[in-house]
Every structure is written in structure tokens, then in C-alpha cells.
Design a protein around this motif. Structure first.
Motif, PDB file in Angstrom:
ATOM      1  N   GLY A 168       0.785  -1.223   0.000  1.00 58.36           N
ATOM      2  CA  GLY A 168       0.000   0.000   0.000  1.00 58.36           C
ATOM      3  C   GLY A 168       0.812   1.265   0.000  1.00 58.36           C
ATOM      4  N   ILE A 203      -7.649   1.057  -1.986  1.00 59.80           N
ATOM      5  CA  ILE A 203      -6.745   0.223  -1.201  1.00 59.80           C
ATOM      6  C   ILE A 203      -7.512  -0.548  -0.123  1.00 59.80           C
ATOM      7  CG2 ILE A 203      -4.750   0.224   0.349  1.00 59.80           C
ATOM      8  CD1 ILE A 203      -4.078   0.789  -2.572  1.00 59.80           C
ATOM      9  N   VAL A 253      -0.108  -2.948   4.665  1.00 58.97           N
ATOM     10  CA  VAL A 253      -0.514  -1.894   3.738  1.00 58.97           C
ATOM     11  C   VAL A 253      -0.597  -0.579   4.506  1.00 58.97           C
ATOM     12  CG1 VAL A 253      -2.268  -1.143   2.093  1.00 58.97           C
ATOM     13  CG2 VAL A 253      -1.855  -3.583   2.444  1.00 58.97           C
TER      14      VAL A 253
END
Length: 327
Positions: free
Chosen positions: A4, A204, A243
Motif C-alpha cells: 500500500g 486500497i 498496507v
């Protein structure tokens, strides 16, 4: 690892970072807009007024050391201290005009918040620079004094801001009409950028849910995007297979329950509280707050963010950082 980091932090690192140099005819103006005059707001504003916008040097340890002699207080936060080095670097380059506005207010993002102040450093540090950097008076190598523009600008009020921009740039021939057009264009660009960051955050988050990943909201202030200030902590977290998301990519998805125990009157604090609340709604997210030593306001935000998370049985992590890089 790093699933991420680039989509979110890297996404912001471009238009959202930096201190800008603008040039018009023979005049070069450095705008140290310390990630608060809402870049890309500042870059778009100056570009539309006919200035050529460039990046000044990236923050580094060497930049910090360049301004150490003029730092008046050891208790100031690292982002404030490093501003001295940026100004010294500009003076060495021969910049004759420096534009470093004071910004008491931010744009209000949550109508439930009590107010939208900027922190005292953002509001008034240009005055500290004026009074402590010797080169302001002597210029480079004993040349002419630097022309230093540090007006108080109402960046939360488009109409008033347009009037103030016209006043400050009148000597460059900027008319009230041109100032208004530039402010409206810059405002729209900033909103577009914020929405893009939020959309990326939502993308995301969907990937995290679908692929069974684990995410971390690394929450702080805009200057924590600066690699010299965050000391590579985002990359470190990402290297563990987590992430990384910034608080402003998810804060719009949270709504903290009010009234809070503290007075919610600082825009970046409101983002922090809302992002902490959002984390409590998802088992695949954790929350880490970055704070710079010397930030008195974060003594308040840390307690409040911790309460929001602990109330839902979630873990709160606080990482305190300054100019030391031995993490």
C-alpha cells in the motif's frame, strides 16, 4: 511487502509535498508553504498568476544543519527547526524575495468540529524566521537584505483570500480579478486532489478486504509525509507486509462521536480522530500515530485518539520522532 505504500503515500508525495520557488520576470519568490498552504493549492495559485513554480531542495539532514545556528528554541518540533535550513539554503542560492505566509485557519473539513485552527507553529513561525535568521537582514555574502513577505492569509475563506492575494501581489501587477480567478482555480485543484487521495484510499481498503491483507493507518500531520521527518517509518511498516494508508485517505469514512473530552478545534486533529474511529470499524486495520517531539498539541490528541481506540477494545500505538534518525 509494500503493497500500500506507493499507491497511497507515494501518491501524495508528488503534488502534496515541498516548498516552492516562483519566478516572474527577474523576481524569484520562494514560498515555504509548509505543507499547509494546501499544496497543490499554492503551486496552482502561483502558476495561474504567471509565476514559474519550481521545487526547492528536498529536506535532508544537511538542510537541517544549515539552519541550526538560528533555531531559537530546542523544544520546537523538527519540522519547525528544518524550516531554518530551507531559508538559509534559499539565501545561499541568491533568492531575493521569500514568501512565507502565516495561516491561522485551515479549510474546515468536518462541520461537526468546533473550529479549524492551524497549530501555533504554522500560524506564526514565519515571524520566528524573520527575527532569527541573520541572512534575512544581510542577504547572501553581505548583499542586499531579503525582501520577506509573511502576510496572514485566510486560506479558509475564498473571497477574503482573493482580496489579500491581490493586495500582496499588487506590485507584480496582479489585479483583483486575476487574484480571484487564481484562488478559485487553486481551490478547485486542491479539492480535486483531496478527492483523489480519498478515492485511492477507498481502492486500497477494498483490496485489503478482498485479498485478506492487513493495513495500518499511519496518522500524523501533513509534514510527516516528508521522508526526512518521518525517517522511513512508512517504508519500514510496509516492509513487514502491511498496507500503509495515511489518515487523510480514510478520515472521510469515519465520524467520531461527539462531544469529545477535548475541544475539537484543529483541522488535522479532526482528521486524526475520525480516522481512529474508522479503524475501530474494521478488524483488518491498525492505527499508529506519528508525533514530533515539541508538539504540545499532540499531548492532547494522543490521549483522545487512544480513548477512541480503547473504547472499542483496539490497540493504540504512538511513535514519537524528532531530528534523531537512529530508529
Amino acid at each position: 511487502g509494500g503493497k500500500g505504500l506507493k499507491p497511497v503515500l507515494g501518491h501524495q508525495d508528488g503534488p502534496g509535498k515541498g516548498r516552492r520557488v516562483a519566478t516572474i520576470d527577474d523576481h524569484r519568490i520562494e514560498t515555504i508553504v509548509p505543507l499547509i498552504l494546501e499544496q497543490p493549492f499554492g503551486a496552482t495559485l502561483l502558476d495561474d498568476l504567471g509565476f514559474r513554480v519550481e521545487l526547492s531542495p528536498r529536506s535532508t539532514r544537511a538542510i537541517y544543519e544549515k539552519g541550526m545556528e538560528s533555531i531559537p528554541s530546542e523544544s520546537a518540533c523538527y519540522p519547525a527547526k528544518i524550516a531554518h535550513g530551507h531559508v538559509e539554503a534559499l539565501i545561499e542560492k541568491g533568492i531575493e524575495t521569500i514568501f512565507y505566509p502565516c495561516a491561522p485557519y485551515e479549510i474546515k473539513e468536518d462541520q461537526g468540529a468546533g473550529n479549524q485552527y492551524n497549530c501555533p507553529i504554522v500560524t506564526s513561525y514565519p515571524e520566528v524566521i524573520r527575527n532569527n535568521v541573520e541572512g534575512m537582514r544581510s542577504g547572501r555574502a553581505g548583499g542586499h537584505p531579503i525582501r520577506y513577505l509573511n502576510p496572514f492569509l485566510p486560506i479558509d475563506n475564498r473571497e477574503r483570500l482573493a482580496v489579500r492575494i491581490a493586495e500582496e501581489f499588487a506590485e507584480w501587477g496582479v489585479s483583483p480579478e486575476e487574484a480571484k480567478k487564481a484562488v478559485w482555480k487553486a481551490w478547485a485543484e486542491q479539492e480535486s486532489f483531496k478527492n483523489e487521495v480519498r478515492r485511492k484510499g477507498e481502492e486500497i481498503l477494498e483490496d485489503i478486504r478482498e485479498r485478506g491483507w492487513q493495513g495500518v493507518v499511519l496518522a500524523g500531520r501533513p509534514y510527516h509525509l516528508d521522508p526526512e521527518i518521518n525517517h522511513g517509518i512508512p517504508e519500514l511498516v510496509s516492509s513487514l507486509g502491511l498496507v500503509v494508508l495515511t489518515e487523510d485517505s480514510v478520515s472521510h469514512l469515519g465520524q467520531v462521536q461527539r462531544p469529545l473530552r477535548v475541544v475539537d478545534q484543529w483541522t488535522y486533529h479532526t482528521r486524526l480522530y475520525n480516522s481512529a474511529q474508522f479503524v475501530t470499524t474494521r478488524d483488518d486495520l491498525e492505527f499508529i500515530q506519528l508525533t514530533s517531539f515539541g508538539c504540545g498539541l499532540d499531548a492532547v490528541t494522543a490521549d483522545q485518539a487512544e480513548e477512541i481506540l480503547l473504547a472499542k477494545g483496539r490497540l493504540y500505538t504512538l511513535v514519537k520522532i524528532d531530528e534523531g534518525s537512529n530508529l
